[in-house]
Design an enzyme around this catalytic site. Structure first.
Site, short mmCIF file in Angstrom:
data_model
loop_
_atom_site.label_atom_id
_atom_site.label_comp_id
_atom_site.label_asym_id
_atom_site.label_seq_id
_atom_site.Cartn_x
_atom_site.Cartn_y
_atom_site.Cartn_z
N HIS A 120 -5.49 -3.74 -2.18
CA HIS A 120 -5.29 -2.72 -3.22
C HIS A 120 -5.31 -3.30 -4.62
O HIS A 120 -5.06 -2.58 -5.58
CB HIS A 120 -3.98 -1.97 -2.99
CG HIS A 120 -4.04 -1.03 -1.85
ND1 HIS A 120 -4.50 0.27 -1.97
CD2 HIS A 120 -3.72 -1.18 -0.54
CE1 HIS A 120 -4.45 0.87 -0.80
NE2 HIS A 120 -3.98 0.01 0.09
N SER A 165 0.80 -1.22 0.00
CA SER A 165 0.00 0.00 0.00
C SER A 165 0.83 1.28 0.00
O SER A 165 0.34 2.32 -0.43
CB SER A 165 -0.94 0.01 1.21
OG SER A 165 -0.22 -0.14 2.40
N LYS A 176 -12.04 0.07 -0.83
CA LYS A 176 -11.15 0.83 -1.73
C LYS A 176 -11.77 0.87 -3.13
O LYS A 176 -12.70 1.64 -3.34
CB LYS A 176 -9.76 0.22 -1.68
CG LYS A 176 -9.18 0.26 -0.25
CD LYS A 176 -7.77 -0.23 -0.16
CE LYS A 176 -7.33 -0.49 1.27
NZ LYS A 176 -7.28 0.71 2.12
C1 LIG Z 1 -2.80 -3.66 2.27
C2 LIG Z 1 -4.01 -3.34 3.09
N1 LIG Z 1 -4.66 -4.33 3.69
C3 LIG Z 1 -5.76 -4.10 4.44
C4 LIG Z 1 -6.25 -2.83 4.60
C5 LIG Z 1 -7.46 -2.61 5.46
O1 LIG Z 1 -8.59 -2.43 4.68
P1 LIG Z 1 -9.84 -1.61 5.25
O2 LIG Z 1 -9.56 -0.16 5.02
O3 LIG Z 1 -10.99 -2.14 4.48
O4 LIG Z 1 -9.92 -1.93 6.70
C6 LIG Z 1 -5.61 -1.76 3.98
C7 LIG Z 1 -6.17 -0.39 4.14
O5 LIG Z 1 -5.61 0.53 4.57
C8 LIG Z 1 -4.46 -2.02 3.22
O6 LIG Z 1 -3.81 -1.01 2.64
#
Ligand SMILES: Cc1ncc(COP(=O)(O)O)c(C=O)c1O
Length: 396
Positions: free
Chosen positions: A210, A182, A241
């Site tokens: 992502h 991310s 997202k």
């Molecule tokens: C790689 C990754 N996994 C999981 C998440 C968590 O997702 P959510 O925003 O739906 O809790 C994020 C979000 O920031 C992320 O970037």
């Protein structure tokens, strides 16, 4: 008089300010869109994960509004008591179809999907082999599981192999990677990690937060992108997202999903989604199938913007996705760059330690399918101006 037992927090906050890491929350005055009003300023928005612009898509709005009228605003319970509605079950059916797995289960967020899954499928006698840049929710899940955590250097499959080879074969061993990282926008080495997992009998898990809606056919994620169907035991995705709404999910075998419904603590102990959220997610999956041009446009914009930043001389790391970091080093520089860009009309968040390593602070940019060329060209002009002003890039 009672002394404030939390007064040490003031010192912590002062320390954050001194390191240039103190953050004031920016506030959207209107919808989450490519061109947005933030803190009462019109800006090109390069900070959201709204890859396909679905937060404001007419079909998602319509289905969410209908669901409120038909089913009300809340589910009223955790899934295992009275909070499972037909629309939750339908969403899970569609997600399993979308990910080409036997079954899927929805969580309140991607965070709880990762943390709840890792912490429930492994225990204290097991091992977790994890990329050093995996998301915080994986790290927290790993800690909660009480398994032994072994971290390998970023994307280093040879190092992962050395770790796994040294582990006892009669223990459960999980290899876990983000599909798209991310903060850097690069991809996990999924094919090589799947080979390793197959060869040494490990569980393979990918967090495609992502990647879903971005990579693979109709946005099915990196498992589809790399042709790894059937070789990843646990696929996590987010609905927050590219899907434009809220939530997370796990897709995999029926046994895995059944187990999570009995043991994953966020599923057991936290109220399920309002029906409108589930309805908007169902609409988003329909949009992915019927409007593939959105994903094409996302990638055209990604190529245009990335090439523009690189031509200006910014350090954009090794991104292969719509996430493009502009790596500047010191947190204070990243925050100043972000602030100056904002003054010029571009919202690109500065990110420092602990979200990224010390000395790797950056401004992170994410383009979406709904940015116009003019907006992206304007953003590049602002990056050029402010980058030179702060000596992040040289005059050409
Ligand atoms: C790689 C990754 N996994 C999981 C998440 C968590 O997702 P959510 O925003 O739906 O809790 C994020 C979000 O920031 C992320 O970037």
């Amino acid at each position: 008089m009672r002394l404030d037992p939390l007064r040490y927090l003031d010192d912590e906050l002062t320390s954050l300010r001194e390191q240039g890491l103190y953050r004031r929350l920016r506030v959207l005055d209107d919808e989450q869109k490519a061109h947005a009003s933030v803190d009462h300023r019109a800006v090109v928005n390069l900070s959201s994960n709204n890859y396909l612009g679905l937060t404001t898509h007419p079909l998602l709005r319509e289905r969410a509004a209908d669901a409120i009228q038909r089913f009300g605003v809340g589910s009223g319970s955790v899934r295992t008591i009275a909070g499972t509605m037909e629309i939750h079950v339908e969403l899970e059916r569609k997600l399993a179809e979308f990910k080409r797995t036997e079954a899927a289960v929805v969580f309140q967020s991607g965070f709880t999907a990762n943390a709840g899954t890792v912490s429930s499928i492994l225990g204290k006698d097991d091992f977790i082999v994890s990329d050093e840049l995996n998301h915080a929710s994986i790290i927290d899940g790993a800690r909660l599981s009480r398994a032994t955590i072994k971290v390998f250097p970023h994307r280093d499959v040879a190092a992962a192999r050395t770790i796994v080879e040294a582990l006892p074969r009669d223990r459960r061993r999980l290899i876990i990677t983000d599909g798209v990282f991310s903060m850097d926008g690069d991809l996990g080495p999924l094919p090589a990690l799947c080979d390793l997992a197959d060869e040494l009998g490990c569980i393979m898990m990918v967090d495609d937060a992502h990647a879903s809606g971005v990579f693979g056919r109709h946005g099915r994620g990196t498992v589809d992108h790399f042709g790894m169907h059937g070789r990843v035991d646990v696929q996590v995705g987010t609905l927050s997202k590219a899907i434009g709404s809220l939530g997370g999910y796990v897709a995999g075998s029926r046994a895995l999903i059944d187990f999570l419904q009995h043991r994953a603590r966020p599923f057991l102990f936290s109220t399920s989604h309002p029906p409108s959220v589930a309805a908007s997610c169902l609409a988003a999956i329909a949009v992915l199938e019927t409007e593939p041009a959105l994903i094409d446009r996302l990638w055209e914009n990604t190529r245009f913007f990335k090439a523009g930043l690189e031509a200006l001389g910014f350090n954009t790391g090794n991104s292969q996705s719509p996430i493009t970091p502009v790596i500047v080093g010191e947190a204070a520089t990243a925050m100043t760059l972000s602030d100056r860009l904002f003054e010029e009309g571009v919202f690109a968040q500065g990110i420092g330690f602990p979200t990224v390593a010390q000395g790797k602070a950056r401004v992170r940019t994410i383009v979406t399918a709904t940015h116009t060329r003019e907006e992206l060209a304007f953003a590049l002009d602002c990056f050029a101006k402010v980058g030179r002003e702060l000596s992040v890039i040289r005059d050409s």
